[in-house]
Design a protein around this motif. Structure first.
Motif, PDB file in Angstrom:
ATOM      1  N   THR A   1      -4.723  59.776 -23.739  1.00 48.03           N
ATOM      2  CA  THR A   1      -4.577  59.203 -22.407  1.00 48.03           C
ATOM      3  C   THR A   1      -5.970  58.846 -21.899  1.00 48.03           C
ATOM      4  O   THR A   1      -6.876  59.681 -21.911  1.00 48.03           O
ATOM      5  CB  THR A   1      -3.910  60.185 -21.433  1.00 48.03           C
ATOM      6  N   ILE A   2      -6.147  57.599 -21.480  1.00 50.91           N
ATOM      7  CA  ILE A   2      -7.426  57.113 -20.975  1.00 50.91           C
ATOM      8  C   ILE A   2      -7.332  56.964 -19.464  1.00 50.91           C
ATOM      9  O   ILE A   2      -6.423  56.307 -18.951  1.00 50.91           O
ATOM     10  CB  ILE A   2      -7.809  55.772 -21.615  1.00 50.91           C
ATOM     11  N   LEU A   3      -8.267  57.606 -18.751  1.00 50.67           N
ATOM     12  CA  LEU A   3      -8.295  57.569 -17.292  1.00 50.67           C
ATOM     13  C   LEU A   3      -9.308  56.559 -16.789  1.00 50.67           C
ATOM     14  O   LEU A   3     -10.354  56.356 -17.392  1.00 50.67           O
ATOM     15  CB  LEU A   3      -8.662  58.944 -16.721  1.00 50.67           C
ATOM     16  N   ARG A   4      -8.961  55.975 -15.675  1.00 52.29           N
ATOM     17  CA  ARG A   4      -9.906  55.106 -14.960  1.00 52.29           C
ATOM     18  C   ARG A   4      -9.588  55.185 -13.474  1.00 52.29           C
ATOM     19  O   ARG A   4      -8.456  54.913 -13.060  1.00 52.29           O
ATOM     20  CB  ARG A   4      -9.801  53.655 -15.452  1.00 52.29           C
ATOM     21  N   GLY A   5     -10.566  55.593 -12.664  1.00 49.64           N
ATOM     22  CA  GLY A   5     -10.381  55.649 -11.222  1.00 49.64           C
ATOM     23  C   GLY A   5      -9.209  56.507 -10.798  1.00 49.64           C
ATOM     24  O   GLY A   5      -8.527  56.191  -9.818  1.00 49.64           O
ATOM     25  N   GLY A   6      -8.966  57.617 -11.526  1.00 48.70           N
ATOM     26  CA  GLY A   6      -7.889  58.524 -11.155  1.00 48.70           C
ATOM     27  C   GLY A   6      -6.515  58.109 -11.621  1.00 48.70           C
ATOM     28  O   GLY A   6      -5.513  58.729 -11.241  1.00 48.70           O
ATOM     29  N   LYS A   7      -6.443  57.073 -12.451  1.00 50.30           N
ATOM     30  CA  LYS A   7      -5.164  56.605 -12.990  1.00 50.30           C
ATOM     31  C   LYS A   7      -5.206  56.627 -14.515  1.00 50.30           C
ATOM     32  O   LYS A   7      -6.267  56.413 -15.116  1.00 50.30           O
ATOM     33  CB  LYS A   7      -4.857  55.173 -12.526  1.00 50.30           C
ATOM     34  N   ALA A   8      -4.058  56.841 -15.113  1.00 47.33           N
ATOM     35  CA  ALA A   8      -3.938  56.714 -16.566  1.00 47.33           C
ATOM     36  C   ALA A   8      -3.702  55.243 -16.889  1.00 47.33           C
ATOM     37  O   ALA A   8      -2.640  54.695 -16.603  1.00 47.33           O
ATOM     38  CB  ALA A   8      -2.783  57.561 -17.089  1.00 47.33           C
ATOM     39  N   VAL A   9      -4.725  54.597 -17.454  1.00 41.92           N
ATOM     40  CA  VAL A   9      -4.612  53.167 -17.715  1.00 41.92           C
ATOM     41  C   VAL A   9      -3.978  52.877 -19.065  1.00 41.92           C
ATOM     42  O   VAL A   9      -3.440  51.792 -19.280  1.00 41.92           O
ATOM     43  CB  VAL A   9      -5.992  52.470 -17.611  1.00 41.92           C
ATOM     44  N   GLU A  10      -4.062  53.830 -19.995  1.00 39.65           N
ATOM     45  CA  GLU A  10      -3.397  53.697 -21.282  1.00 39.65           C
ATOM     46  C   GLU A  10      -3.023  55.084 -21.775  1.00 39.65           C
ATOM     47  O   GLU A  10      -3.765  56.057 -21.583  1.00 39.65           O
ATOM     48  CB  GLU A  10      -4.289  53.013 -22.331  1.00 39.65           C
ATOM     49  N   SER A  11      -1.869  55.197 -22.430  1.00 38.45           N
ATOM     50  CA  SER A  11      -1.465  56.461 -23.027  1.00 38.45           C
ATOM     51  C   SER A  11      -0.563  56.182 -24.215  1.00 38.45           C
ATOM     52  O   SER A  11       0.323  55.331 -24.142  1.00 38.45           O
ATOM     53  CB  SER A  11      -0.729  57.334 -22.003  1.00 38.45           C
ATOM     54  N   GLY A  12      -0.809  56.878 -25.310  1.00 40.83           N
ATOM     55  CA  GLY A  12       0.029  56.704 -26.489  1.00 40.83           C
ATOM     56  C   GLY A  12      -0.702  57.128 -27.742  1.00 40.83           C
ATOM     57  O   GLY A  12      -1.820  57.645 -27.690  1.00 40.83           O
ATOM     58  N   ARG A  13      -0.049  56.921 -28.879  1.00 38.35           N
ATOM     59  CA  ARG A  13      -0.684  57.191 -30.158  1.00 38.35           C
ATOM     60  C   ARG A  13      -1.748  56.127 -30.409  1.00 38.35           C
ATOM     61  O   ARG A  13      -1.666  55.003 -29.906  1.00 38.35           O
ATOM     62  CB  ARG A  13       0.354  57.183 -31.278  1.00 38.35           C
ATOM     63  N   LEU A  14      -2.752  56.499 -31.204  1.00 35.68           N
ATOM     64  CA  LEU A  14      -3.836  55.556 -31.466  1.00 35.68           C
ATOM     65  C   LEU A  14      -3.322  54.252 -32.061  1.00 35.68           C
ATOM     66  O   LEU A  14      -3.777  53.171 -31.692  1.00 35.68           O
ATOM     67  CB  LEU A  14      -4.871  56.186 -32.403  1.00 35.68           C
ATOM     68  N   ASP A  15      -2.354  54.354 -32.988  1.00 30.96           N
ATOM     69  CA  ASP A  15      -1.868  53.127 -33.616  1.00 30.96           C
ATOM     70  C   ASP A  15      -1.092  52.258 -32.620  1.00 30.96           C
ATOM     71  O   ASP A  15      -0.917  51.064 -32.834  1.00 30.96           O
ATOM     72  CB  ASP A  15      -1.006  53.438 -34.841  1.00 30.96           C
ATOM     73  N   GLU A  16      -0.641  52.872 -31.492  1.00 30.24           N
ATOM     74  CA  GLU A  16       0.032  52.106 -30.457  1.00 30.24           C
ATOM     75  C   GLU A  16      -0.955  51.448 -29.499  1.00 30.24           C
ATOM     76  O   GLU A  16      -0.592  50.534 -28.754  1.00 30.24           O
ATOM     77  CB  GLU A  16       0.968  53.014 -29.655  1.00 30.24           C
ATOM     78  N   LEU A  17      -2.208  51.914 -29.513  1.00 27.95           N
ATOM     79  CA  LEU A  17      -3.212  51.396 -28.594  1.00 27.95           C
ATOM     80  C   LEU A  17      -4.160  50.396 -29.248  1.00 27.95           C
ATOM     81  O   LEU A  17      -5.112  49.946 -28.626  1.00 27.95           O
ATOM     82  CB  LEU A  17      -4.043  52.547 -28.013  1.00 27.95           C
ATOM     83  N   ARG A  18      -3.927  50.066 -30.500  1.00 29.86           N
ATOM     84  CA  ARG A  18      -4.834  49.158 -31.203  1.00 29.86           C
ATOM     85  C   ARG A  18      -4.890  47.772 -30.567  1.00 29.86           C
ATOM     86  O   ARG A  18      -5.835  47.016 -30.793  1.00 29.86           O
ATOM     87  CB  ARG A  18      -4.418  49.013 -32.677  1.00 29.86           C
ATOM     88  N   HIS A  19      -3.859  47.450 -29.749  1.00 25.13           N
ATOM     89  CA  HIS A  19      -3.854  46.128 -29.122  1.00 25.13           C
ATOM     90  C   HIS A  19      -4.984  45.960 -28.119  1.00 25.13           C
ATOM     91  O   HIS A  19      -5.278  44.842 -27.694  1.00 25.13           O
ATOM     92  CB  HIS A  19      -2.521  45.897 -28.407  1.00 25.13           C
TER      93      HIS A  19
END
Length: 303
Positions: free
Chosen positions: A201-219
């Motif tokens: 899960t990647i946070l930015r400014g107090g929000k989760a901007v992306e969350s998932g498996r690494l292979d799902e985030l390659r986009h």
């Protein structure tokens, strides 16, 4: 899969500063979950709320099926926590400290305490006031890893450790995962998170901007394609989704978006490929896709 952490639309304010702005975070039983973001993104505030040290202003939050603010004492019997900056009782020895902390979680597992002390090369007979930062970190890690806690919250757990001890830590986290334990790992060391974690899960400014498996985030970032061709190097610059094309004789490399992979491979095949490699984006590249405009997210006040 049962949820060990279930946070939905969580808000936390400090005066006019919004530390968490509708945070969404779910951690499943038996997974190692990376919790990433620069200083100020809201990681430490989130962990303090999970520990029951702070109360959320809004949203739904459960840890091990319980409210961490109302049922913190019950949760803490099933939870182990390692901060990034460990403070210990100066007059206790490392061994005494390990035993005391472990008892708060029901005691250390038979034989595991001594194995961890050996693996982390820690002298438990020394008083804590004599320990370096790295050795203080080892004490906290041994105390947490030696228990049968259902959930481990690790906030920059390898701070102060050398590379050998970092690898020891990674091996023990893999052991915990094999045992079905759940780990939430907050870290600035992206290679560590990439090596260990099932989901991110990647946070930015107090929000989760992306969350998932690494292979799902390659986009979030392009794949690096390099090739050597037999014929003339094709012109890849006109293909949408392709950037940073470099040609050196019969060798070509480029950053290729997901939608452009098929036409790029077709163009290279038509030229006759003698070698080809493709490298998916690393976790660092995925992270920079969100933080390339600056190291600190606006709005946060902590890690």
């Amino acid at each position: 899969m049962a949820l060990v952490i279930d946070a939905r639309a969580v808000v936390k304010r400090f005066g006019r500063t919004v530390a968490l702005d509708g945070l969404e975070l779910t951690v499943e039983q038996g997974e190692v979950h990376a919790f990433l973001g620069p200083n100020g993104a809201g990681k430490t505030t989130t962990i303090r709320i999970l520990l029951g040290m702070l109360r959320a202003d809004a949203g739904h939050l459960e840890v091990l099926g319980m409210d961490p603010w109302r049922e913190a004492m019950v949760i803490h019997r099933r939870l182990a926590y390692v901060p990034g900056d460990v403070s210990l009782w100066p007059n206790l020895t490392g061994g005494q400290t390990i035993d005391f902390i472990a008892r708060l979680q029901g005691g250390a597992l038979a034989g595991r305490r001594d194995q961890l002390i050996a693996d982390f090369d820690l002298d438990p007979s020394r008083r804590c006031r004599t320990y370096s930062k790295g050795n203080r970190q080892k004490v906290a890690l041994v105390a947490a890893l030696a228990t049968d806690a259902d959930l481990l919250l690790l906030d920059e757990p390898t701070s102060g450790l050398d590379p050998v001890m970092e690898e020891t830590f990674r091996q023990w986290v893999r052991t915990l995962r094999d045992e079905g334990r759940t780990v939430l790992l907050s870290s600035h060391i992206l290679s560590e998170a990439e090596a260990l974690c099932d989901r991110v899960t990647i946070l930015r400014g107090g929000k989760a901007v992306e969350s998932g498996r690494l292979d799902e985030l390659r986009h979030l970032s392009a794949t690096t394609v390099t090739a050597t061709v037999i014929g003339q190097v094709p012109d890849l610059t006109g293909i949408p989704g392709v950037r940073d094309v470099e040609v050196d004789g019969s060798h070509v490399s480029a950053q290729v978006g997901a939608s452009a992979l098929a036409p790029v491979l077709a163009a290279l095949s038509a030229a006759g490929v003698s070698s080809l490699t493709s490298q998916p984006p690393s976790l660092e590249e995925l992270f920079l896709a969100h933080y390339g405009d600056g190291p600190r997210a606006a709005g946060g006040r902590d890690g």
